[in-house]
Design a protein around this motif. Structure first.
Motif: not given
Length: 241
Positions: A16-26
Motif C-alpha cells: 500500500n505504501e509502494n515500498m521499493p522492491f529492493d527494500n522489500f526484499i532486504v
C-alpha cells in the motif's frame, strides 16, 4: 497462524505504501541484521519463520531444525532467485549447476538462528499463543501500563509471602520447638497464595491478548554448517561456510 498476523499486515502495508522492491526484499532477508532495526524490519524478518512449528512427538528436534533451515533456503531460492534448490539437499545432479556443496554453503546463511529446535512442548503460554522464540511482542500502550502494574503487584505478593514463610522458619529454628504458625498467620499465608494465583492468571490472560510475531535473531557465535550426507539430518559430512 495468529502469531504471523503482524507479518501479513506488514506485507500489505508495504504494498500500500509502494515500498521499493529492493527494500522489500532486504527487510525480509535480513531485517534483524541492521545495526538498529526498526520494529517493521524485525517483523519482516519473520519471512524466514513461515515454516512448521510442531511438537516433539511429531519429529525429532534435530530433524525439525534441519528441515526448517532447508525450508528457508528453498523459499529464498524459489521466491527471489527463481531457482529450485531442493534437489541439491541430498546429492548432485549431473546437469544441475547447483551442487550439494553450493546448497549447504547457502544453507550456512540461514543456519544461525538463536533458538532451540522448534519442537516446543504442549504447555505454557508460548504454546497457547503459537509462539516459539525468538519472537517480538507488540503490546498497546494500555497493555504495557497494565503489564507493569501486574508485575509490581506480583513482586509485592511474592515478597510478602517470602517474608512470612522466612519469619516462621526462623522462629522455629531459634526457639528449637514446634513453632506452628498462628491461625492468623496461616490465614494471611493462604490469602497471599490466593492473591498470587489470581494475579498470575490475570497476567497470563493479558499476555495471551498481546499480539506477537516470530522473528529472526542471529547467534553471537556462528553455528558450524556441514554437508548432510544424502540429506540426512544426523549424517554430517564435510564442513562448509
Amino acid at each position: 497462524y495468529r502469531e504471523m498476523t503482524p507479518y501479513r499486515d506488514w506485507v500489505i502495508r508495504a504494498f500500500n505504501e509502494n515500498m521499493p522492491f529492493d527494500n522489500f526484499i532486504v527487510d525480509q532477508m535480513a531485517g534483524d541484521l541492521f545495526e538498529q532495526p526498526t520494529v517493521d524490519q524485525l517483523i519482516a524478518s519473520g519471512f524466514h519463520r513461515l515454516h512448521l512449528i510442531i511438537d516433539r512427538g511429531t519429529a525429532l528436534p534435530e530433524e525439525s531444525f534441519m528441515r526448517n533451515v532447508v525450508d528457508r533456503v528453498s523459499s529464498v531460492g524459489t521466491a527471489f532467485l527463481g531457482l529450485t534448490l531442493e534437489c541439491a539437499v541430498c546429492h548432485d545432479h549431473k546437469y544441475d549447476p547447483i551442487t550439494q556443496r553450493d546448497f549447504y554453503q547457502f544453507y550456512a546463511f540461514f543456519n544461525n538462528l538463536d533458538a532451540d529446535p522448534e519442537t516446543g512442548g504442549r504447555r505454557g503460554l508460548d504454546f497457547q499463543r503459537g509462539l516459539q522464540p525468538p519472537y517480538l511482542e507488540l503490546p498497546t500502550s494500555e497493555q504495557t501500563v497494565e503489564l507493569t502494574r501486574l508485575d509490581k503487584e506480583l513482586s509485592r505478593i511474592r515478597a510478602a509471602l517470602e517474608q512470612l514463610e522466612t519469619g516462621s522458619s526462623n522462629e522455629a529454628r531459634d526457639s528449637n520447638v514446634d513453632a506452628s504458625p498462628t491461625p492468623a498467620a496461616t490465614e494471611q499465608l493462604e490469602t497471599l497464595k490466593r492473591e498470587l494465583v489470581q494475579q498470575e492468571e490475570r497476567r497470563s490472560d493479558l499476555i495471551g491478548r498481546i499480539p506477537a510475531t516470530l522473528i529472526m535473531k542471529e547467534r553471537s557465535e556462528v553455528r558450524p554448517t556441514y554437508i548432510h550426507v544424502r540429506g540426512n539430518y544426523d549424517q554430517l559430512g564435510e564442513q562448509v561456510e
